[in-house]
Design an enzyme around this catalytic site. Structure first.
Site, mmCIF file in Angstrom:
data_model
loop_
_atom_site.group_PDB
_atom_site.id
_atom_site.type_symbol
_atom_site.label_atom_id
_atom_site.label_comp_id
_atom_site.label_asym_id
_atom_site.label_seq_id
_atom_site.Cartn_x
_atom_site.Cartn_y
_atom_site.Cartn_z
ATOM 1 N N LYS A 52 0.836 -1.201 0.000
ATOM 2 C CA LYS A 52 0.000 0.000 0.000
ATOM 3 C C LYS A 52 0.874 1.255 0.000
ATOM 4 O O LYS A 52 0.613 2.214 -0.701
ATOM 5 C CB LYS A 52 -0.953 -0.029 1.211
ATOM 6 C CG LYS A 52 -2.035 -1.085 1.028
ATOM 7 C CD LYS A 52 -2.782 -1.445 2.293
ATOM 8 C CE LYS A 52 -3.739 -2.612 2.004
ATOM 9 N NZ LYS A 52 -4.407 -3.148 3.170
ATOM 10 N N GLN A 96 -5.205 -1.809 9.422
ATOM 11 C CA GLN A 96 -4.950 -3.113 8.779
ATOM 12 C C GLN A 96 -5.508 -4.244 9.644
ATOM 13 O O GLN A 96 -5.237 -4.299 10.848
ATOM 14 C CB GLN A 96 -3.427 -3.286 8.593
ATOM 15 C CG GLN A 96 -3.014 -4.547 7.891
ATOM 16 C CD GLN A 96 -3.446 -4.595 6.418
ATOM 17 O OE1 GLN A 96 -3.326 -3.617 5.691
ATOM 18 N NE2 GLN A 96 -3.968 -5.733 5.996
ATOM 19 N N ASP A 119 -11.727 2.590 3.937
ATOM 20 C CA ASP A 119 -12.235 1.285 3.503
ATOM 21 C C ASP A 119 -13.727 1.132 3.771
ATOM 22 O O ASP A 119 -14.267 0.022 3.712
ATOM 23 C CB ASP A 119 -11.442 0.134 4.146
ATOM 24 C CG ASP A 119 -11.391 -1.094 3.221
ATOM 25 O OD1 ASP A 119 -11.889 -1.012 2.079
ATOM 26 O OD2 ASP A 119 -10.863 -2.129 3.638
#
Ligand code: NAP
Length: 283
Positions: A52, A96, A119
């Protein structure tokens, strides 16, 4: 033999467009910035964070990585999220997963400001998706939809069967496909006669995390098969990453199919960049 849907190539092309848009935003004085928080000592998580970060650099998005040991206290992560929420220079926050067992993922996610929830996992953004309001949509389902659109000019009326109903993949993907006027069937660990239901799918998507679960007899000839699963296995003493789909047998019968790796994975990271850009543009 099925057409291979090359997620790597499609993601690279998409990232080229993102890069151009980032340049335009930078010219207005804003540098999109994402905070990447990793509190796991799982080597796979560190690999994902590194990917990422690398892609951020490639498209011109700035990234701040926060790493914590596995025994970090939830309150420490909560304090960090609250601090980043008020930092005007950071537009997106990614927590994460998986987190260590003693840390409550949903509680922490819901501390992320919905306008920095890259997200789309906060209850507010999930609710917006499910009620058809604009919001941030999870990256993996967006990536899957993008791949499907490279194969199907029209999704309306097609029967999509999605195996897996997690809040990060299966559920939001069901909703996205419903919004695209597909007929959607959602399968999970209590579902019966999976192969039989899957054989009625024009589009079959598996997101369960079980190696080679989807076999040839799950697939209608000509169907599009998208493999979201990422499973680390050992074969003949060598470590390997495979999906949920038995690629060799299914690719003989499917019309189009993704591979693992280089299928959905690159699209997920590309959409992380896309969502960061969207949030930086005063979404
Ligand atoms: P998850 O939260 O563990 O959810 C798994 C889902 O699969 C659950 O809904 C579960 O049903 C269902 N399931 C498990 N075993 C099943 C079975 N035998 N039959 C039918 N359904 C079954 O997993 P996730 O986070 O959604 O991830 C799923 C997979 O996708 C993993 O391999 C993950 O690594 C991968 N993934 C890949 C990407 C990418 O970018 N490529 C991104 C995210 C995830 P219940 O709800 O009934 O328990």
């Amino acid at each position: 033999m099925a057409k291979i849907i090359n997620g790597r190539k499609i993601a690279d092309e998409f990232c080229g467009q993102i890069k151009e848009r980032v340049l335009e935003i930078k010219a207005t004085g804003t540098t999109p910035c994402i905070a990447l928080i990793n509190a796991s000592d799982d080597p796979a998580s560190e690999v994902y964070i590194a990917k990422k970060k690398k892609l951020s650099e490639l498209v011109g998005i700035s990234s701040n990585v926060y790493r914590f040991a596995n025994d970090v206290k939830e309150s420490k992560l909560a304090d960090l999220i609250k601090k980043i929420n008020t930092d005007k220079g950071v537009h997106a926050i990614l927590l994460q997963s998986p987190l260590p067992k003693n840390i409550r993922f949903r509680e922490l996610v819901n501390l992320i400001h919905p306008d920095k929830d890259v997200d789309g996992l906060t209850t507010l953004n999930q609710g917006r998706l499910f009620s058809g309001e604009p919001g941030v949509v999870p990256c993996t389902p967006l990536g899957v939809l993008h791949l499907l659109r490279t194969v199907h000019d029209r999704l309306a009326g097609l029967h999509s069967v999605i195996i897996g109903r997690s809040s990060i993949v299966g559920r939001p993907l069901s909703q996205l496909l419903l919004n695209a006027n597909c007929t959607v069937t959602s399968l999970h660990s209590y579902s019966q006669d999976l192969a039989c239901i899957c054989r009625t799918a024009d589009i079959l998507i598996s997101a369960i995390g079980k190696p080679c679960f989807v076999e040839r007899d799950f697939v209608k000839p000509g169907a599009t098969v998208i493999d979201v699963g990422v499973n680390r296995i050992e074969k003949n003493g060598a470590k390997k990453i495979v999906g949920d789909v038995d690629f060799d047998s299914v690719s003989e019968i499917a019309g189009a199919i993704t591979q693992v790796p280089n299928g959905v994975g690159p699209m997920t990271v590309a959409y992380l960049m896309h969502n960061t850009l969207k949030l930086a543009c005063c979404y």
